[in-house]
Motif scaffolding. Structure first.
Motif, PDB file in Angstrom:
ATOM      1  N   ALA A 139      36.201  53.997  -0.333  1.00  0.00           N
ATOM      2  CA  ALA A 139      35.756  54.852  -1.436  1.00  0.00           C
ATOM      3  C   ALA A 139      35.273  56.200  -0.909  1.00  0.00           C
ATOM      4  CB  ALA A 139      34.643  54.163  -2.225  1.00  0.00           C
ATOM      5  N   PHE A 140      34.516  56.175   0.175  1.00  0.00           N
ATOM      6  CA  PHE A 140      34.014  57.423   0.744  1.00  0.00           C
ATOM      7  C   PHE A 140      35.141  58.217   1.397  1.00  0.00           C
ATOM      8  CE2 PHE A 140      30.355  54.359   1.303  1.00  0.00           C
ATOM      9  CZ  PHE A 140      29.791  54.689   0.076  1.00  0.00           C
ATOM     10  N   MET A 141      36.110  57.512   1.984  1.00  0.00           N
ATOM     11  CA  MET A 141      37.300  58.201   2.492  1.00  0.00           C
ATOM     12  C   MET A 141      38.031  58.918   1.359  1.00  0.00           C
ATOM     13  SD  MET A 141      38.976  55.471   5.153  1.00  0.00           S
ATOM     14  CE  MET A 141      40.375  56.569   5.473  1.00  0.00           C
ATOM     15  N   MET A 142      38.135  58.258   0.212  1.00  0.00           N
ATOM     16  CA  MET A 142      38.820  58.832  -0.941  1.00  0.00           C
ATOM     17  C   MET A 142      38.140  60.119  -1.396  1.00  0.00           C
ATOM     18  SD  MET A 142      39.747  56.840  -4.522  1.00  0.00           S
ATOM     19  CE  MET A 142      39.424  55.305  -3.670  1.00  0.00           C
ATOM     20  N   VAL A 143      36.815  60.079  -1.474  1.00  0.00           N
ATOM     21  CA  VAL A 143      36.071  61.276  -1.878  1.00  0.00           C
ATOM     22  C   VAL A 143      36.318  62.408  -0.896  1.00  0.00           C
ATOM     23  CG1 VAL A 143      33.757  62.248  -2.182  1.00  0.00           C
ATOM     24  CG2 VAL A 143      34.283  59.975  -3.077  1.00  0.00           C
ATOM     25  N   GLY A 144      36.164  62.133   0.391  1.00  0.00           N
ATOM     26  CA  GLY A 144      36.375  63.168   1.396  1.00  0.00           C
ATOM     27  C   GLY A 144      37.793  63.696   1.402  1.00  0.00           C
ATOM     28  N   ALA A 145      38.769  62.794   1.268  1.00  0.00           N
ATOM     29  CA  ALA A 145      40.175  63.209   1.308  1.00  0.00           C
ATOM     30  C   ALA A 145      40.505  64.161   0.169  1.00  0.00           C
ATOM     31  CB  ALA A 145      41.082  61.978   1.259  1.00  0.00           C
ATOM     32  N   TYR A 146      40.069  63.837  -1.051  1.00  0.00           N
ATOM     33  CA  TYR A 146      40.413  64.686  -2.190  1.00  0.00           C
ATOM     34  C   TYR A 146      39.637  66.002  -2.170  1.00  0.00           C
ATOM     35  CZ  TYR A 146      43.634  61.625  -4.600  1.00  0.00           C
ATOM     36  OH  TYR A 146      44.751  60.897  -4.936  1.00  0.00           O
ATOM     37  N   VAL A 147      38.374  65.956  -1.773  1.00  0.00           N
ATOM     38  CA  VAL A 147      37.611  67.203  -1.676  1.00  0.00           C
ATOM     39  C   VAL A 147      38.245  68.120  -0.628  1.00  0.00           C
ATOM     40  CG1 VAL A 147      35.413  68.199  -0.945  1.00  0.00           C
ATOM     41  CG2 VAL A 147      35.438  66.244  -2.493  1.00  0.00           C
ATOM     42  N   GLY A 148      38.554  67.576   0.553  1.00  0.00           N
ATOM     43  CA  GLY A 148      39.167  68.392   1.605  1.00  0.00           C
ATOM     44  C   GLY A 148      40.537  68.902   1.226  1.00  0.00           C
ATOM     45  N   ALA A 149      41.347  68.050   0.575  1.00  0.00           N
ATOM     46  CA  ALA A 149      42.708  68.462   0.195  1.00  0.00           C
ATOM     47  C   ALA A 149      42.691  69.573  -0.842  1.00  0.00           C
ATOM     48  CB  ALA A 149      43.476  67.251  -0.331  1.00  0.00           C
ATOM     49  N   VAL A 150      41.816  69.466  -1.836  1.00  0.00           N
ATOM     50  CA  VAL A 150      41.746  70.502  -2.877  1.00  0.00           C
ATOM     51  C   VAL A 150      41.267  71.824  -2.287  1.00  0.00           C
ATOM     52  CG1 VAL A 150      40.517  71.195  -4.971  1.00  0.00           C
ATOM     53  CG2 VAL A 150      41.461  68.890  -4.786  1.00  0.00           C
ATOM     54  N   LEU A 151      40.314  71.772  -1.362  1.00  0.00           N
ATOM     55  CA  LEU A 151      39.783  73.010  -0.784  1.00  0.00           C
ATOM     56  C   LEU A 151      40.790  73.720   0.113  1.00  0.00           C
ATOM     57  CD1 LEU A 151      36.140  71.898   0.101  1.00  0.00           C
ATOM     58  CD2 LEU A 151      36.841  73.492  -1.690  1.00  0.00           C
ATOM     59  N   THR A 152      41.686  72.974   0.771  1.00  0.00           N
ATOM     60  CA  THR A 152      42.655  73.601   1.680  1.00  0.00           C
ATOM     61  C   THR A 152      44.022  73.801   1.032  1.00  0.00           C
ATOM     62  OG1 THR A 152      43.338  71.438   2.560  1.00  0.00           O
ATOM     63  CG2 THR A 152      41.548  72.584   3.703  1.00  0.00           C
ATOM     64  N   PHE A 153      44.209  73.299  -0.183  1.00  0.00           N
ATOM     65  CA  PHE A 153      45.516  73.407  -0.833  1.00  0.00           C
ATOM     66  C   PHE A 153      45.850  74.877  -1.084  1.00  0.00           C
ATOM     67  CE2 PHE A 153      48.719  72.414  -4.109  1.00  0.00           C
ATOM     68  CZ  PHE A 153      49.360  71.371  -3.464  1.00  0.00           C
ATOM     69  N   ALA A 174      19.724  55.891   4.672  1.00  0.00           N
ATOM     70  CA  ALA A 174      20.135  56.902   5.647  1.00  0.00           C
ATOM     71  C   ALA A 174      21.329  56.425   6.472  1.00  0.00           C
ATOM     72  CB  ALA A 174      18.962  57.244   6.561  1.00  0.00           C
ATOM     73  N   ALA A 175      21.303  55.171   6.934  1.00  0.00           N
ATOM     74  CA  ALA A 175      22.425  54.626   7.701  1.00  0.00           C
ATOM     75  C   ALA A 175      23.676  54.551   6.835  1.00  0.00           C
ATOM     76  CB  ALA A 175      22.065  53.247   8.238  1.00  0.00           C
ATOM     77  N   PHE A 176      23.522  54.131   5.593  1.00  0.00           N
ATOM     78  CA  PHE A 176      24.642  54.040   4.654  1.00  0.00           C
ATOM     79  C   PHE A 176      25.264  55.417   4.424  1.00  0.00           C
ATOM     80  CE2 PHE A 176      26.144  53.279   0.150  1.00  0.00           C
ATOM     81  CZ  PHE A 176      27.100  52.333   0.466  1.00  0.00           C
ATOM     82  N   SER A 177      24.436  56.438   4.262  1.00  0.00           N
ATOM     83  CA  SER A 177      24.926  57.795   4.004  1.00  0.00           C
ATOM     84  C   SER A 177      25.583  58.397   5.241  1.00  0.00           C
ATOM     85  CB  SER A 177      23.781  58.686   3.532  1.00  0.00           C
ATOM     86  OG  SER A 177      23.210  58.193   2.338  1.00  0.00           O
ATOM     87  N   LEU A 178      25.022  58.122   6.424  1.00  0.00           N
ATOM     88  CA  LEU A 178      25.642  58.631   7.650  1.00  0.00           C
ATOM     89  C   LEU A 178      27.020  58.009   7.855  1.00  0.00           C
ATOM     90  CD1 LEU A 178      25.427  60.326  10.252  1.00  0.00           C
ATOM     91  CD2 LEU A 178      24.448  58.304  11.359  1.00  0.00           C
ATOM     92  N   GLY A 179      27.139  56.695   7.637  1.00  0.00           N
ATOM     93  CA  GLY A 179      28.442  56.061   7.727  1.00  0.00           C
ATOM     94  C   GLY A 179      29.422  56.659   6.727  1.00  0.00           C
ATOM     95  N   ALA A 180      28.943  56.952   5.514  1.00  0.00           N
ATOM     96  CA  ALA A 180      29.803  57.551   4.492  1.00  0.00           C
ATOM     97  C   ALA A 180      30.243  58.953   4.885  1.00  0.00           C
ATOM     98  CB  ALA A 180      29.066  57.585   3.160  1.00  0.00           C
ATOM     99  N   PHE A 181      29.350  59.718   5.546  1.00  0.00           N
ATOM    100  CA  PHE A 181      29.723  61.068   5.977  1.00  0.00           C
ATOM    101  C   PHE A 181      30.944  61.022   6.897  1.00  0.00           C
ATOM    102  CE2 PHE A 181      29.582  64.345   9.266  1.00  0.00           C
ATOM    103  CZ  PHE A 181      29.606  65.501   8.503  1.00  0.00           C
ATOM    104  N   PHE A 182      30.913  60.159   7.912  1.00  0.00           N
ATOM    105  CA  PHE A 182      32.040  60.098   8.829  1.00  0.00           C
ATOM    106  C   PHE A 182      33.265  59.450   8.183  1.00  0.00           C
ATOM    107  CE2 PHE A 182      28.660  60.692  12.057  1.00  0.00           C
ATOM    108  CZ  PHE A 182      29.200  61.812  12.673  1.00  0.00           C
ATOM    109  N   ALA A 183      33.045  58.583   7.184  1.00  0.00           N
ATOM    110  CA  ALA A 183      34.182  58.069   6.419  1.00  0.00           C
ATOM    111  C   ALA A 183      34.852  59.203   5.641  1.00  0.00           C
ATOM    112  CB  ALA A 183      33.729  56.963   5.477  1.00  0.00           C
ATOM    113  N   GLY A 184      34.049  60.088   5.060  1.00  0.00           N
ATOM    114  CA  GLY A 184      34.604  61.241   4.363  1.00  0.00           C
ATOM    115  C   GLY A 184      35.356  62.164   5.293  1.00  0.00           C
ATOM    116  N   VAL A 185      34.802  62.386   6.489  1.00  0.00           N
ATOM    117  CA  VAL A 185      35.505  63.182   7.498  1.00  0.00           C
ATOM    118  C   VAL A 185      36.838  62.539   7.846  1.00  0.00           C
ATOM    119  CG1 VAL A 185      35.430  63.920   9.916  1.00  0.00           C
ATOM    120  CG2 VAL A 185      33.422  64.225   8.459  1.00  0.00           C
ATOM    121  N   GLY A 186      36.821  61.207   8.040  1.00  0.00           N
ATOM    122  CA  GLY A 186      38.065  60.500   8.322  1.00  0.00           C
ATOM    123  C   GLY A 186      39.077  60.652   7.201  1.00  0.00           C
TER     124      GLY A 186
END
Length: 345
Positions: free
Chosen positions: A65-79, A218-230
């Motif tokens: 789910a966090f990968m999905m958020v990061g992927a779409y945010v990054g894709a829209v910003l660089t499109f 905090a641990a949950f959010s940090l893991g989500a940050f790198f999932a979004g980066v991924g």
């Protein structure tokens, strides 16, 4: 291990990785570089999941789910801005006119994923065990439904194609190094010891003054940050994106990587992720030749069952390779292990 030898080990490891990435970028085929890139992305995801799940004892399946958020945010910003008007007509004007480079878009994707994790984590992290697993699976389904219905901004189930291929091995392994460094330093700090205390006995940790809810969030959010980066790196490696790419099968694979490597072992999770990525690719030609589609998943499931039966703590347990630690395991010889502690290997 002395501080000097400890730094030398990390330095040699960095030199080896840089040399391998340089060789791969200059000598391997596009397909081989893509497989190696996926191995690096999976390793980063496994490290972040091992940190958020392995150290705290959470059983979250929400990384896709966090990968999905990061992927779409990054894709829209660089499109490309000249294509947003007809492909993504529902975007607000300020967003339709921007075209970011990969680095700020990757940061934005990671931050967006961390914010989603922080918002979802307040109610979800009150749950434990399989209840938490089901709740985080529900988060995947919710986000997929949202993206499918927001077709004017995401193209929905049709998927977003034509994403610039900005990701290369340097970006992937650079972010992998960043994830390992951050999670490693936190694990071997007072924060990491607090998280391990929560994993072993949450009530005892609370009695010692550990802020359980804040530490887990905090641990949950940090893991989500790198999932979004991924997710951002994933999107710009494949150059196309659909919500179906981030489902339960991916969540299962990431959990298998953490279990096999060792719950709480960062290096173990990374090594397991790389090994399983290469194993999956090696089995695909056999799968296609035999017409036995699903063979890869069956083999990985059998490996998981064998690991749970023969070595349920995984290859490394909660420990890390001794040559990367400042103190070797022998310095603690004769001292009883504390709860949840593993001998270095």
């Amino acid at each position: 291990m002395s501080v000097g030898r400890h730094h030398l080990a990390w330095g040699l490891l960095a030199v080896v990785v840089i040399a391998l990435v340089a060789y791969a970028e200059g000598s391997l085929s596009g397909y081989e570089r893509t497989v190696l890139g996926f191995a690096g992305i999976y390793a980063m995801l496994a490290i972040s999941l091992s940190f958020s799940n392995g150290l705290t004892g959470l059983f979250s399946l929400g990384h896709p789910a966090f990968m999905m958020v990061g992927a779409y945010v990054g894709a829209v910003l660089t499109f490309p801005a000249n294509r947003k008007g007809f492909m993504l007509p529902a975007l607000p004007e300020w967003l339709a006119s921007v075209e970011w480079s990969l680095f700020p878009a990757t940061l934005a994707g990671g931050i967006a994923a961390a914010l989603v994790a922080a918002i979802a984590g307040f109610p979800v992290l009150r749950l434990r065990g399989h209840y938490l697993a089901v709740a985080t699976l529900g988060l995947i389904i919710i986000l997929r439904v949202v993206i499918n219905n927001a077709d004017g901004a995401t193209r929905g189930a049709l998927g977003l194609n034509g994403i610039p291929r900005h990701t290369d091995l340097w970006w992937i392994f650079g972010w992998l190094a960043a994830a390992l460094l951050v999670c490693w330093r936190l694990k071997h700090s007072s924060i990491g010891r607090s998280l391990l205390a929560i994993r072993e006995n949450e009530m005892a940790a609370a009695c010692m003054g550990v802020p359980r809810a804040r530490a887990k969030l905090a641990a949950f959010s940090l893991g989500a940050f790198f999932a979004g980066v991924g997710g951002v790196l994933w999107a710009h490696l494949l150059t196309n994106l659909t919500p179906g790419s981030f489902g339960i099968a991916l969540a299962f694979m990431l959990v298998v990587m953490v279990v096999i490597g060792g719950s709480g072992s960062l290096v173990g999770a990374a090594l397991a992720a790389i090994a399983l990525t290469f194993l999956s690719e090696a089995l695909r030609p056999i799968e296609q030749a035999m017409g036995a589609y699903g063979l890869v998943q069956i083999v990985i499931a059998v490996l998981l069952i064998a690991m749970l039966l023969l070595r349920p703590q995984g290859f490394f347990g909660s420990a890390e390779p001794s040559f990367l630690r400042r103190k070797a395991a022998g310095s603690r010889a004769g001292r009883p292990l504390s709860p949840g502690e593993e001998r270095e290997v």
